[in-house]
Structure formats: structure tokens, C-alpha cells
Design an enzyme around this catalytic site. Sequence first.
Site, PDB file in Angstrom:
ATOM      1  N   HIS A  44      -0.566   4.755   2.017  1.00 35.36           N
ATOM      2  CA  HIS A  44      -0.027   3.878   1.861  1.00 35.36           C
ATOM      3  C   HIS A  44      -0.532   3.414   0.081  1.00 35.36           C
ATOM      4  CE1 HIS A  44      -4.500   3.926   2.459  1.00 35.36           C
ATOM      5  NE2 HIS A  44      -4.969   2.770   2.350  1.00 35.36           N
ATOM      6  N   HIS A  61      -0.831   0.113  -1.938  1.00 34.49           N
ATOM      7  CA  HIS A  61      -1.786  -1.014  -2.377  1.00 34.49           C
ATOM      8  C   HIS A  61      -0.847  -2.187  -3.896  1.00 34.49           C
ATOM      9  CE1 HIS A  61      -5.705  -0.972  -0.280  1.00 34.49           C
ATOM     10  NE2 HIS A  61      -5.743   0.640  -0.640  1.00 34.49           N
TER      11      HIS A  61
HETATM   12  P1  AMP Z   1      -7.689   2.131   1.640  1.00 34.20           P
HETATM   13  O1  AMP Z   1      -9.081   2.096   1.445  1.00 34.20           O
HETATM   14  O2  AMP Z   1      -6.605   2.230   0.802  1.00 34.20           O
HETATM   15  O3  AMP Z   1      -7.469   3.480   2.552  1.00 34.20           O
HETATM   16  O4  AMP Z   1      -7.325   0.850   2.419  1.00 34.20           O
HETATM   17  C1  AMP Z   1      -6.641   0.213   3.714  1.00 34.20           C
HETATM   18  C2  AMP Z   1      -6.919  -0.923   4.054  1.00 34.20           C
HETATM   19  O5  AMP Z   1      -6.086  -1.293   5.326  1.00 34.20           O
HETATM   20  C3  AMP Z   1      -7.821  -1.897   3.533  1.00 34.20           C
HETATM   21  O6  AMP Z   1      -7.697  -2.465   2.559  1.00 34.20           O
HETATM   22  C4  AMP Z   1      -8.054  -2.772   4.909  1.00 34.20           C
HETATM   23  O7  AMP Z   1      -8.371  -3.706   4.757  1.00 34.20           O
HETATM   24  C5  AMP Z   1      -6.321  -2.437   5.289  1.00 34.20           C
HETATM   25  N1  AMP Z   1      -6.283  -2.096   6.645  1.00 34.20           N
HETATM   26  C6  AMP Z   1      -6.879  -2.469   7.378  1.00 34.20           C
HETATM   27  N2  AMP Z   1      -6.122  -1.986   9.113  1.00 34.20           N
HETATM   28  C7  AMP Z   1      -5.581  -2.874   8.720  1.00 34.20           C
HETATM   29  C8  AMP Z   1      -4.668  -3.827   9.729  1.00 34.20           C
HETATM   30  N3  AMP Z   1      -4.868  -3.721  11.103  1.00 34.20           N
HETATM   31  N4  AMP Z   1      -3.242  -4.759   9.033  1.00 34.20           N
HETATM   32  C9  AMP Z   1      -3.628  -4.776   7.778  1.00 34.20           C
HETATM   33  N5  AMP Z   1      -4.243  -4.112   7.503  1.00 34.20           N
HETATM   34  C10 AMP Z   1      -5.257  -3.427   7.580  1.00 34.20           C
END
Ligand code: AMP
Length: 140
Positions: A99, A101
Site C-alpha cells: 500500500h 500512503h
Molecule cells: P503500514 O504501517 O504502512 O502497514 O500502514 C497500514 C495502515 O493501514 C495504517 O495506517 C492503518 O491505519 C491502516 N488500516 C488498517 N486497517 C484498516 C482498515 N480496515 N481500513 C482502513 N485503513 C486501515
Amino acid sequence: MSDCIFCKIVSGQIPCTRVHETADCLAFLDIGPLAPGHTLLIPKSHVRDITEASPELVATLSREIPTLSRAILGATGATGLNILQNTGPSSGQVVMHLHIHLIPRLEGDSLGFRWNAGSYAAGQADAMRDRIIAALQHTA
Ligand code: AMP
Ligand code: ZN
């Protein structure tokens, strides 16, 4: 992947606040935003991280970034954006589905990295360059 939270979002098993979708990509609001409008852009197919992704998949994903960035800036009134991609737990990756950001920024907001810039001792930059070039030769 059956136990992947973002695959579940793609399949509709878990809801999301969707902002954009193509045949191959989905963008939705991060559930824990670092700033209003913080958006995640993901491929619909399960890929663990950027090192596992094909150049074509990265290109497909990246193609959405300029338009999405302009839309997020326009919608939030932010004056800047950090585009961040965490690869591996040591980088902060928690969700093991690739993903990107997109984090809206404002002058003087409280976000930021501890950007403790280092430096290379004499010869170390050249040595590091040589190691990376050698590694490139062995990496498909
Ligand atoms: P990372 O630390 O780069 O793996 O970021 C994962 C991101 O996914 C975090 O910013 C979380 O807030 C976000 N996240 C986790 N679960 C969900 C969800 N169900 N819907 C939207 N964002 C999510
Ligand atoms: Zn997944």
C-alpha cells in the site's frame, strides 16, 4: 489471501471509505489518519510489499498517484503531501499487503520524520555504490 485485511476490503468482506477504484487498484481513507484525507492506494491483487511487486503492477499503481494527489490536495486544502510506502516491519509496515500512503500536509503541522541525516566517511559512498551496483546485477 484469506487472512489479509486489505484483501478483505477488496472483496467487500470488510467495509472501507472508498475514494477511487480502477480494475486493478483501490484507494480508500486510512482508518487511523495522520491527517484528514490520509488515503491508502493498494493493488487489488495480493502482493506483500514493493519487493514482491512486478514493475507492471507498480506502474499500474503509480499511474493513479498524480490525479489522486491533486484530488486530495484540492479536497483537504492541504498544501503538501507525503507519499510513503513502508516495506517490511522495520520500516513500520503493519499490513502485509502493498500500500501507498498519501498523507496531506500543512505548513507547521505536527507530522514529521526524525530525519537525522548522516554522512559518509571518505570512500564509503563509493563502496556503497559498488555494493548496490553489484546487487543490481544479481537481482531480477
Ligand atoms: P503500514 O504501517 O504502512 O502497514 O500502514 C497500514 C495502515 O493501514 C495504517 O495506517 C492503518 O491505519 C491502516 N488500516 C488498517 N486497517 C484498516 C482498515 N480496515 N481500513 C482502513 N485503513 C486501515
Ligand atoms: Zn492482501
